[in-house]
Design a protein around this motif. Structure first.
Motif: not given
Length: 241
Positions: A118-128, A145-150, A153-161, A191-193
């Motif tokens: 499992l890969l858990i990755m924060d995506v904190k903002h969409y704007d660079t 890296n998110l695109a590469l993980a998908l 085939g890595v199981k991926t959970l994205l978190r937005i704080p 995605v988890e908020l």
């Protein structure tokens, strides 16, 4: 050698089941809401050999119930990439469930993929630029890296704080929805908020550091639900843990 500022078990919080969590010292970001400021510096922490941690994992196997295992978090895991990779490759090779929590900014992150359940990755903002202005680091490598993980085939959970002063408006929700919609075809993810909290405030005080977040950083339940609705309407899979 790996340097840790904390370790211990948590249930269903940093990945599924009961997990042994290793908090690695050092982070390349400076998010003002960070709940683990003691882990920001790349100096300090307690040093452990990879062999010592592998032995601890072996002794802990009876505790990995309900799909549990080992999670490396931070700080930022990829800040100690060599040691983290050495530990994960051995633990994963033992058949123990492995997970990392990361901000995704390291070009070395793809090297971790073969050793992860499992890969858990924060995506904190969409704007660079907004991301860089607040965290000190661009989000471009995170998105790459998110695109590469998908694609791998890595199981991926994205978190937005969700931070009221930063990324939690309805317009922001549409920005995230556009980002995630653009990569949906590359693979499956959830995605988890996570609403802002100030659990780290007392740590800043103990460390003699300023805590700059104000009350406007909190996100109301109504704003949270509006944000979630925008993502759901865009076909983004949301989960709660």
């Amino acid at each position: 050698m790996l340097y840790l500022f904390q370790k211990g078990f948590h249930y269903n919080q940093d990945g599924p089941g009961n997990r042994l969590i290793y908090h690695l010292q050092g982070c390349n970001m400076r998010c003002p809401w960070c709940s683990n400021p003691e882990g920001l510096s790349f100096t300090g922490g307690d040093g452990y050999t990879v062999d010592a941690l592998v032995d601890e994992v072996k002794r802990s196997r009876p505790m990995f119930f309900d799909g549990g295992g080992v999670t490396l978090t931070g700080g930022e895991v990829t800040g100690q990439a060599d040691g983290a990779l050495a530990l994960l490759s051995r633990v994963h090779g033992m058949g123990v469930s492995t997970c990392i929590e990361t901000n995704g900014t390291s070009p070395r992150l793809p090297a971790f993929f073969p050793h992860l359940d499992l890969l858990i990755m924060d995506v904190k903002h969409y704007d660079t630029e907004k991301h860089r202005a607040v965290t000190g680091v661009s989000n471009e490598m995170t998105i790459k890296n998110l695109a590469l993980a998908l694609e791998a085939g890595v199981k991926t959970l994205l978190r937005i704080p969700l931070i009221g002063t930063f990324n939690a408006s309805e317009a922001d929700a549409h920005g995230f929805a556009a980002l995630f919609s653009a990569i949906k075809e590359k693979g499956d993810f959830s995605v988890e908020l996570l609403s802002y909290h100030e659990y780290g405030r007392t740590k800043y005080e103990k460390l003699g550091l300023p805590y700059t977040m104000g009350k406007d950083a909190f996100v109301s339940r109504e704003a949270f639900e509006k944000f979630a609705t925008v993502l759901r309407d865009a076909g983004i899979k949301l989960i709660t843990t």
